[in-house]
Design a protein around this motif. Sequence first.
Motif, PDB file in Angstrom:
ATOM      1  N   ARG A 208       0.842  -1.196   0.000  1.00  0.00           N
ATOM      2  CA  ARG A 208       0.000   0.000   0.000  1.00  0.00           C
ATOM      3  C   ARG A 208       0.876   1.244   0.000  1.00  0.00           C
ATOM      4  O   ARG A 208       0.444   2.312   0.428  1.00  0.00           O
ATOM      5  CB  ARG A 208      -0.946   0.011   1.201  1.00  0.00           C
ATOM      6  N   SER A 209       2.078   1.097  -0.493  1.00  0.00           N
ATOM      7  CA  SER A 209       3.020   2.210  -0.451  1.00  0.00           C
ATOM      8  C   SER A 209       3.795   2.270  -1.761  1.00  0.00           C
ATOM      9  O   SER A 209       4.889   1.718  -1.878  1.00  0.00           O
ATOM     10  CB  SER A 209       3.981   2.034   0.730  1.00  0.00           C
ATOM     11  N   VAL A 210       3.209   2.917  -2.743  1.00  0.00           N
ATOM     12  CA  VAL A 210       3.844   3.059  -4.047  1.00  0.00           C
ATOM     13  C   VAL A 210       4.060   4.552  -4.311  1.00  0.00           C
ATOM     14  O   VAL A 210       3.106   5.318  -4.362  1.00  0.00           O
ATOM     15  CB  VAL A 210       2.980   2.462  -5.171  1.00  0.00           C
ATOM     16  N   ASP A 211       5.309   4.944  -4.443  1.00  0.00           N
ATOM     17  CA  ASP A 211       5.641   6.346  -4.716  1.00  0.00           C
ATOM     18  C   ASP A 211       5.822   6.505  -6.221  1.00  0.00           C
ATOM     19  O   ASP A 211       6.829   6.070  -6.782  1.00  0.00           O
ATOM     20  CB  ASP A 211       6.921   6.731  -3.966  1.00  0.00           C
ATOM     21  N   ILE A 212       4.835   7.105  -6.878  1.00  0.00           N
ATOM     22  CA  ILE A 212       4.843   7.170  -8.341  1.00  0.00           C
ATOM     23  C   ILE A 212       5.686   8.344  -8.808  1.00  0.00           C
ATOM     24  O   ILE A 212       5.320   9.506  -8.623  1.00  0.00           O
ATOM     25  CB  ILE A 212       3.400   7.251  -8.884  1.00  0.00           C
ATOM     26  N   ASP A 213       6.815   8.008  -9.426  1.00  0.00           N
ATOM     27  CA  ASP A 213       7.754   9.010  -9.909  1.00  0.00           C
ATOM     28  C   ASP A 213       7.971   8.910 -11.408  1.00  0.00           C
ATOM     29  O   ASP A 213       8.543   9.807 -12.014  1.00  0.00           O
ATOM     30  CB  ASP A 213       9.094   8.860  -9.173  1.00  0.00           C
ATOM     31  N   ASN A 214       7.520   7.805 -12.012  1.00  0.00           N
ATOM     32  CA  ASN A 214       7.697   7.597 -13.456  1.00  0.00           C
ATOM     33  C   ASN A 214       6.631   6.627 -13.942  1.00  0.00           C
ATOM     34  O   ASN A 214       5.912   6.011 -13.135  1.00  0.00           O
ATOM     35  CB  ASN A 214       9.115   7.075 -13.749  1.00  0.00           C
ATOM     36  N   ASP A 217       6.441   3.124 -12.308  1.00  0.00           N
ATOM     37  CA  ASP A 217       5.785   3.100 -10.995  1.00  0.00           C
ATOM     38  C   ASP A 217       4.268   3.055 -11.148  1.00  0.00           C
ATOM     39  O   ASP A 217       3.568   2.377 -10.388  1.00  0.00           O
ATOM     40  CB  ASP A 217       6.166   4.341 -10.181  1.00  0.00           C
ATOM     41  N   LEU A 218       3.757   3.776 -12.125  1.00  0.00           N
ATOM     42  CA  LEU A 218       2.307   3.787 -12.369  1.00  0.00           C
ATOM     43  C   LEU A 218       1.830   2.402 -12.796  1.00  0.00           C
ATOM     44  O   LEU A 218       0.781   1.930 -12.349  1.00  0.00           O
ATOM     45  CB  LEU A 218       1.965   4.825 -13.439  1.00  0.00           C
ATOM     46  N   ALA A 219       2.619   1.735 -13.642  1.00  0.00           N
ATOM     47  CA  ALA A 219       2.263   0.381 -14.069  1.00  0.00           C
ATOM     48  C   ALA A 219       2.270  -0.587 -12.889  1.00  0.00           C
ATOM     49  O   ALA A 219       1.422  -1.478 -12.791  1.00  0.00           O
ATOM     50  CB  ALA A 219       3.244  -0.088 -15.153  1.00  0.00           C
TER      51      ALA A 219
END
Length: 237
Positions: A208-214, A217-219
């Motif tokens: 439950r911890s995804v840091d979307i930087d690119n 990460d979104l995928a």
Amino acid sequence: MITKPLCIIPARGGSKRFPRKNLALLQGKPLLAYAIEAARESEIFDLVCVSSEDQEILETAVWYQAGLALARPPALASDNAQVRQVCTHVLEYFISKGHFYREFAVLLVTNPLRTSQDLRSAYEIFRSRQANYLMSLVPFAHPPQRAVWAPQGYVEPYFGLNQMKQTQRLDQLYRHDGSFIFAKSQIFLAEGEFYGSKVIPYFMEAERSVDIDNPLDLAWAEFLLSRSSPREDLKSL
């Protein structure tokens, strides 16, 4: 003084590594919406405020029922602007209107997998421990103590050979994952820093911890959402 906390969601329009990141679609919904909905569904906040210099982001915030879409000055829209400066601007805006929030939380748009239950649980801990700040943390996937670099073209242990130990012999280290920080407003305004006095942790599960930087990460976030169980706290996402 307003006793229920204020929720601040910073959402700058510019992003060089991932253009329009805060409006990127995750399962057909902009990332910004996940932060707004988690905050609203937690039912712990007096108001959810989105701060941005970008008109499309402000309009999206209104569409997803943020309580206030607040335009920020150009000085806080640059690559060098920091979240703590944005929070100071928002708090001072409300003070200028005669509203002082005793507590506030800041939610970054880039961690869409936090849930409303995470927020409720964290706020309960924050109040019960009488802390000045509470910060969501997640363990590093790989021990940072074992980092290397190549300053002269040759590989060297960054922290020295004494840290190149077996993983189980190294201290567990964490990073702030962007899910949320709770803070006492008066202390934050005096210290001007989230790493201030009496900061307590809230440990997040890695899934439950995804840091979307690119886009990668979104995928990964798409994959995690697609395999999550139909628990009530995940359905709210």
